[in-house]
Design an enzyme around this catalytic site. Structure first.
Site, PDB file in Angstrom:
ATOM      1  N   LYS A 152       0.844  -1.198   0.000  1.00 16.43           N
ATOM      2  CA  LYS A 152       0.000   0.000   0.000  1.00 16.43           C
ATOM      3  C   LYS A 152       0.881   1.249   0.000  1.00 16.43           C
ATOM      4  CE  LYS A 152      -0.397  -0.017   5.049  1.00 16.43           C
ATOM      5  NZ  LYS A 152      -1.305  -0.062   6.211  1.00 16.43           N
ATOM      6  N   TYR A 188      14.822  30.147   9.556  1.00 18.63           N
ATOM      7  CA  TYR A 188      13.578  30.841   9.860  1.00 18.63           C
ATOM      8  C   TYR A 188      13.398  31.036  11.359  1.00 18.63           C
ATOM      9  CZ  TYR A 188      11.663  30.558   5.116  1.00 18.63           C
ATOM     10  OH  TYR A 188      11.434  30.716   3.770  1.00 18.63           O
TER      11      TYR A 188
END
Length: 388
Positions: free
Chosen positions: A57, A278
């Protein structure tokens, strides 16, 4: 094509066109298909005569189901699990017609006929899904295969205790449905000491006494490394096949499948008291040499690794300083000789010095999330492909 990573500095034995593609990307993700086959065989041999499926999956945990599933098939796998019908339809062209694909999430309404037309087998997780599948079987005057899932204690998917009692009281609800396996899922299979495992096993054993005799599929990756009472007839390992540790706090018996390298964009030296990244979340304490690499959270390198993850160059650990950005990360490379890293140099993010589990621990998550988060911007190299 054979690709060899001699160390984290050079990319060797790559043909010219492939090398240009690798140079054009911010990082290089290498997937060892031979390790995938070896991991499948390791589990299959350990739990035989229990059959071993492969969970593919989420595009084979992000590694490419079109490349990965054929390797499992070549290793002897004939049972494949996905989450959605769309995944099953996409997978079918890449495995043999004698293989069976099962859909763990079952079917959404009005998709039953499409599923049956392609000979795909749904996992029926509720009486509603069972009713829809049985109705299609009746309308087509035939018997349709399915798996029937019981909730043995995870409270996620499967028939509840009340639904099970309803079914036991009226087994005609199964008319037209050929139940290939009764299945459930271990919530704590990665922790062999968890009492939840035994509790789920006992609930499964009790439920099986109430139903007609069927084959059983119970173990996930962790369960395959527990005692044989958990193995039953079919196991469905996932993360273990991709090199992840099947049991926490235990040595990992699986071969590593992925390695990841990132390219250096720029190097600089900054003085003490310089803010990095940041928000200025990191401040240098002394003169610091910084390398910026071309991987970020858009590539699946989790933002939670800000100021606590690392990369490697050779045997040298290079801490992440500042926040992980969308397309870049800053590393403290002061421990390396000046000039060791240049524009285009490769550093290791996953490899011999740093496993999936190491990265997951630093990020406060699990290896599954690290692996399935790896994005599509990396240049991907598949090695040891016996089908090429």
């Amino acid at each position: 094509m054979s690709v060899i990573f001699a160390d984290t500095r050079t990319l060797e034995s790559v043909d010219t066109s492939d090398n240009q593609q690798a140079l054009a990307a911010g990082g290089v993700l290498t997937i060892d298909l031979g390790a995938l086959r070896a991991n499948y065989k390791h589990v299959a041999d350990a739990i035989a005569p229990t059959r071993t499926a492969a969970v593919v999956k989420a595009d084979a945990y992000g590694l490419g189901a079109d490349k990965v599933a054929p390797q499992f098939y070549a290793a002897g796998c004939r049972d494949f699990f996905v989450a959605h019908l769309g995944e099953a339809l996409n997978l079918q062209p890449y495995i043999g017609k004698d293989a069976t694909i099962y859909i763990l999430n079952g079917l959404q309404p009005q998709t039953e006929q499409l599923c049956a037309a392609h000979n795909i087998v749904p996992v029926l997780n509720s009486l509603e899904q069972l009713s829809n599948w049985a109705a299609l079987a009746k309308s087509q005057n035939r018997t349709l295969p399915a798996l029937l899932q019981l909730d043995t204690g995870m409270s996620r998917l499967g028939l509840s205790e009340q639904e099970l009692q309803t079914l036991v009281a009226d087994l005609s609800l199964l008319d037209g449905v050929d139940v290939k396996f009764i299945i459930s899922h271990l919530a704590s299979g990665d922790n062999v000491q968890s009492p939840q495992n035994k509790a789920q096993l006992e609930r499964m054993q009790a439920a099986l006494k109430l139903l007609p005799q069927h084959a059983v599929a119970f173990s996930n990756s962790g369960g395959t490394f527990m005692d044989r009472s958990y193995h039953y007839d079919l196991a469905r390992p996932g993360i273990a096949l991709y090199g992840g540790a099947p049991q926490e706090n235990q040595p990992n018996p699986m071969q590593p499948v992925v390695s990841l390298q990132a390219r250096v964009i720029q190097c600089r030296t900054v003085p003490a008291k310089t803010l990095v990244g940041y928000g200025g979340s990191y401040e240098t304490q002394a003169e610091t040499r910084i390398a910026t690499i071309a991987v970020g959270y858009a590539d699946g390198w989790l933002r939670h690794l800000s100021n606590k993850g690392c990369a490697y160059y050779g045997d040298v650990r290079l801490p992440i300083i500042g926040r992980v950005s969308m397309d870049s990360i800053t590393l403290d490379v002061s421990a390396l000789p000046e000039g060791a890293l240049k524009l285009g140099s490769l550093v290791e993010l996953i490899g011999p010095h740093q496993t999936l589990e190491h990265v997951a621990q630093d990020a406060g998550t699990i290896a599954y999330e690290v692996l399935t988060s790896l994005g599509n911007r990396y240049h991907r190299i598949y090695i040891n492909d016996i089908l090429a």
